[in-house]
Design a protein around this motif. Sequence first.
Motif, mmCIF file in Angstrom:
data_model
loop_
_atom_site.group_PDB
_atom_site.id
_atom_site.type_symbol
_atom_site.label_atom_id
_atom_site.label_comp_id
_atom_site.label_asym_id
_atom_site.label_seq_id
_atom_site.Cartn_x
_atom_site.Cartn_y
_atom_site.Cartn_z
ATOM 1 N N SER A 1 -6.393 2.063 -33.031
ATOM 2 C CA SER A 1 -5.398 2.974 -32.464
ATOM 3 C C SER A 1 -5.837 3.275 -31.033
ATOM 4 C CB SER A 1 -5.369 4.288 -33.244
ATOM 5 O OG SER A 1 -5.044 4.068 -34.584
ATOM 6 N N ASP A 2 -4.950 3.907 -30.244
ATOM 7 C CA ASP A 2 -5.370 4.376 -28.924
ATOM 8 C C ASP A 2 -6.426 5.443 -29.140
ATOM 9 O OD1 ASP A 2 -3.751 2.818 -27.247
ATOM 10 O OD2 ASP A 2 -2.060 4.178 -27.501
ATOM 11 N N ARG B 1 -13.140 3.130 -24.574
ATOM 12 C CA ARG B 1 -11.713 3.291 -24.842
ATOM 13 C C ARG B 1 -11.214 2.074 -25.608
ATOM 14 N NH1 ARG B 1 -6.485 3.899 -20.838
ATOM 15 N NH2 ARG B 1 -5.018 4.042 -22.569
ATOM 16 N N SER C 1 -7.521 0.364 -27.387
ATOM 17 C CA SER C 1 -6.057 0.412 -27.314
ATOM 18 C C SER C 1 -5.461 0.051 -28.663
ATOM 19 C CB SER C 1 -5.540 -0.582 -26.273
ATOM 20 O OG SER C 1 -5.940 -0.197 -24.987
ATOM 21 N N SER D 1 -7.882 10.862 -30.190
ATOM 22 C CA SER D 1 -6.889 9.854 -30.521
ATOM 23 C C SER D 1 -5.530 10.505 -30.755
ATOM 24 C CB SER D 1 -7.323 9.116 -31.803
ATOM 25 O OG SER D 1 -6.391 8.139 -32.166
#
Length: 129
Positions: free
Chosen positions: A70-71, A105, A107, A126
């Motif tokens: 997930s982001d 980070r 994505s 998140s």
Amino acid sequence: MSPLSGSGDVGLKPGQALRVNRLPLPRAAVPEDQAGGGSPTVGHVRLSVLEGVEIGVWEMSEGTMYDVESDEVFVVTAGHAVVVIGEQDGHPVRTAELAPGTVMRLSAGMRTTWTVTEPLRKVYLSRPD
């Protein structure tokens, strides 16, 4: 952050402090279709939600697992691991070594392979999918 384990909700309140490396986490085995070696377990708890961003603590024991991300932005607070992001022609697109103090980070949709050599704990931010 992987949604593999049962999660708790700490409900961190304004002014409350806690030591994330001492926080007990509910644990679950990595599902067979995501296990890549060893017998890894994962656990996580949500600490709070601010402006739609979830803040939590996630941990994985020694072993290897595959995940679709997930982001997320996270800071490693304990442990050591290598994360391989994607593959192209059988070679990793990117490899990251994780140790305490590492910020990373991810994505949404990234395919990753996590190989943990010392239980890895991170604080993550998140947005829910």
